[in-house]
Design a protein around this motif. Sequence first.
Motif, PDB file in Angstrom:
ATOM      1  N   PRO A  56      -0.398   6.109  10.465  1.00 48.87           N
ATOM      2  CA  PRO A  56      -2.070   5.637  10.592  1.00 48.87           C
ATOM      3  C   PRO A  56      -2.647   5.020   9.551  1.00 48.87           C
ATOM      4  CG  PRO A  56      -1.435   8.062  10.102  1.00 48.87           C
ATOM      5  CD  PRO A  56      -0.386   7.519  10.162  1.00 48.87           C
ATOM      6  N   ILE A  57      -2.111   5.272   8.245  1.00 52.93           N
ATOM      7  CA  ILE A  57      -2.714   4.445   7.182  1.00 52.93           C
ATOM      8  C   ILE A  57      -2.378   2.929   7.297  1.00 52.93           C
ATOM      9  CG2 ILE A  57      -2.671   3.993   4.847  1.00 52.93           C
ATOM     10  CD1 ILE A  57      -2.039   6.900   4.376  1.00 52.93           C
ATOM     11  N   ALA A  99       3.377   9.682   7.412  1.00 50.37           N
ATOM     12  CA  ALA A  99       1.791   9.779   6.947  1.00 50.37           C
ATOM     13  C   ALA A  99       1.465   8.077   6.684  1.00 50.37           C
ATOM     14  CB  ALA A  99       1.803  10.413   5.579  1.00 50.37           C
ATOM     15  N   GLN A 100       2.481   7.251   6.479  1.00 44.90           N
ATOM     16  CA  GLN A 100       2.069   5.821   6.015  1.00 44.90           C
ATOM     17  C   GLN A 100       1.686   5.107   7.636  1.00 44.90           C
ATOM     18  OE1 GLN A 100       5.044   7.009   6.074  1.00 44.90           O
ATOM     19  NE2 GLN A 100       6.621   5.436   6.791  1.00 44.90           N
ATOM     20  N   TYR A 124       0.878  -1.386   0.079  1.00 42.20           N
ATOM     21  CA  TYR A 124      -0.035  -0.067   0.031  1.00 42.20           C
ATOM     22  C   TYR A 124       0.985   1.212  -0.139  1.00 42.20           C
ATOM     23  CZ  TYR A 124      -3.983  -2.992   0.688  1.00 42.20           C
ATOM     24  OH  TYR A 124      -4.864  -4.119   0.468  1.00 42.20           O
ATOM     25  N   SER A 162      -1.424   7.131  16.119  1.00 44.22           N
ATOM     26  CA  SER A 162      -1.695   5.651  15.672  1.00 44.22           C
ATOM     27  C   SER A 162      -1.571   4.773  16.747  1.00 44.22           C
ATOM     28  CB  SER A 162      -0.734   5.437  14.687  1.00 44.22           C
ATOM     29  OG  SER A 162      -1.178   6.599  13.483  1.00 44.22           O
ATOM     30  N   ALA A 179      -2.192   1.296  10.381  1.00 44.54           N
ATOM     31  CA  ALA A 179      -2.959   1.109  11.264  1.00 44.54           C
ATOM     32  C   ALA A 179      -4.328   0.877  10.745  1.00 44.54           C
ATOM     33  CB  ALA A 179      -2.938   2.113  12.593  1.00 44.54           C
ATOM     34  N   GLY A 180      -4.809   1.875   9.963  1.00 43.81           N
ATOM     35  CA  GLY A 180      -6.080   1.791   9.188  1.00 43.81           C
ATOM     36  C   GLY A 180      -6.347   0.405   8.426  1.00 43.81           C
ATOM     37  N   LEU A 181      -5.023  -0.054   7.589  1.00 41.62           N
ATOM     38  CA  LEU A 181      -5.097  -1.221   6.996  1.00 41.62           C
ATOM     39  C   LEU A 181      -5.564  -2.549   7.958  1.00 41.62           C
ATOM     40  CD1 LEU A 181      -2.218  -0.623   4.524  1.00 41.62           C
ATOM     41  CD2 LEU A 181      -4.627  -1.186   3.710  1.00 41.62           C
TER      42      LEU A 181
END
Lengths: 451, 327
Positions: free
Chosen positions: B128-129, B125-126, B117, B163, B131-133
């Motif tokens: 929290p992303i 920036a990656q 991803y 995060s 953690a979102g995944l």
Amino acid sequence: MAIQILMPALSPTMEEGTLAKWTVKEGDSVESGQIIAEIETDKATMEFEAIDEGVIGKLVVAEGTENVAVNSVIAVLLEDGEDASAVENASAAPASEATVTDTTPAAPIQKTAEVGFEDIPDGTTFTSTTVREALRDAMAEEMRSNENVFLMGEEVAEYQGAYKVSQGLLDEFGKKRVIDTPITEHGFAGIAVGAAFGGLNPIVEFMTFNFAMQAMDQIINSAAKTLYMSGGQMGAPMVFRGPNGAAARVGAQHSQCYAAWYAHIPGLKVVMPYSAADAKGLLKSAIRDPNPVIFLENEMLYGRSFDVPDLEDFTVPIGKAKIWREGNDVTLVSFGIGMQYALEAAEKLADEGISAEVIDLRSIRPIDYDTVINSVKKTNRCVTIEEGFPVASIGNHLSATIMERAFDYLDAPVINCTGKDVPMPYAANLEKLALVTTAEVIDAVKQVTYR
Amino acid sequence: MAAAKKKANVSGDELLEYYREMLLIRRFEEKAGQLYGMGQIGGFCHLYIGQEAVVVGLEAAAKEGDSRLTSYRDHAHMLACGMDPKGVMAELTGRKDGLSKGKGGSMHMFSKEERFYGGHGIVAAQVPIGAGLALANQYKGEDTVSFTYFGDGAANQGQVYESFNMAALWKLPVIFVIENNHYAMGTSQERSASTPDFYTRGEAFGIAGAAVDGMDVLAVKAAGELAVKHCREGNGPYVLEVKTYRYRGHSMSDPAKYRTREEVQKVKDNQDPIDMVKEMILQGKHATVDDLKSIDKEIKKTVQESADFAVASPEPDVSELYTDILV
């Protein structure tokens, strides 16, 4: 002298409320600080304390009464030695115009298709619905039909929404799908983007878009740009929503309109509805949209009611403006709460013999240029109305577009009515001056029509 | 250090596999550096040379369905998770056959298929992303984990701790991999971090952590397996600090004056991750010197083919300017 107990203002935008419950009865003695009533505002149910001590002489407004205006008399408190006769004088003025709750829902109104509802089948009935309820209904309907749609944000679940927009959703969908986040906009916006990359369809509620500035990097750099940067492989199908623009008396940091900011960004869709029907129809479309959609609401409009069609699946396409009123002399273009000034101005101008066509953009990105240009070609004059700052406003952009595409049709320069170029002041008089007004719209129309 | 000292049980085949993968990364990056020098690659280009054991060790601990994402130093992560070197290189040269059709560049590549991803250009920036995944994995009831890589520099960004908090609160299956190469661009760890041990950074949130020697691919794999087990068993996130070293500058335009040549040379001589595996292979008689030479040759060929492909691929059609903005 008996003391009047007045309906209190319990939120920045509260003009009226529901007297949910009295916790005292006539004849009770009350202490200062004692809770005497529960009052429901547009945001929450609050306990209301007595300020003075005495005996409750009369409960002027009955329990369960809705729409009790702020500052109307709700009870009379007798001081030491006073008797019931004092009640009469005290409760006389200023009378409340409240009405006792009518628990039966408003009967659906039968309507024929009107302007802006062209796509709705004949014979469709409508129900008067607040913008707040319309937004909730849209989310609930989409969550019912798609398991991957979920809501996250501050106070969206147990608190039922800071502005009660998500009321009831936790009960229906559970905490897996209605997620209370900590106060951490940058972080949870990023988590939602990741969840969207991972195949879910998050709805992110910002308590206000003012706080979304903390999350701007994730919205712009991660959500909006990834589809392009991945050559179309991967994007963020999600909605960022919440109140935007000025509420009332909340000062500079809580009163900004971000329509022009987000409109600037390729990779986003941006919508800003005015009516409840558009709020519902556009939010449903936004949730289904495979792109990141910025959904700008307005706190002042949450409590306002509009007719919403009683259709099982009512959607409004993103990118299509709505003509609220047809006219020949001037085109008024607005969106969101700006529509209120545009419509008021059009009404007053009609009395003076000026016929204004009023266009609600509804979507700020993409913009329905054709509807605007076609109207300007007919009226030859245009005034834009928005609440945001003047520099690099949506109105500026429309002016440029009209100049490029309809220059020869213009009989006057386009005027942009906007909020003033100042941080929002707190003082009530200054705040009024900082916002766009109906009078300014009328003046602008008179300038472009040379009257 | 609370390190996973225990080395993974490993066969000759596995060692050869790690050797091959690490060598592919190194040769690929060397070639990218070369193409940059020739003007074929533009903009920023961040090389992974020296850090190869980190991603190869952790990929060895991953299973199908796990997701991964990282910063702008991302070429190695793509190669290690199975993305085509030709597509990666062609993206570096900004060509039509690049993984992002030439529109992303070195820092922005993705693969839904390999669950890679990005490729993120904004420091941290990656996180929290990632953690979102993990939230998406958990939501869908999968037992997959999210490998969320970031550097010691990114570890000082606020959104990392936002995060951490939510990942711990919601027990998200995410491994926060801190690739500590000791320099946040030109600022050494000593000059940018208040405490030396990044693996303890999750403690305030109740997140378990460990540090591991990131130059040793087997140690990384073993530590990765512990972290993965922790996450898959539903214990929430894990912080894994992997101590590594980058041989090259932060990007191609960094002269790396903030450290001495001797410092770099010492690591190359004593801790090189590829040399370490090579030695194990030879000592364990898993392969001969000639065997390794033929692997080297094969890798060189793969990399050269990717470079030829990347240079031969045409620039994207001008019509691509306006595509992929919205779905």
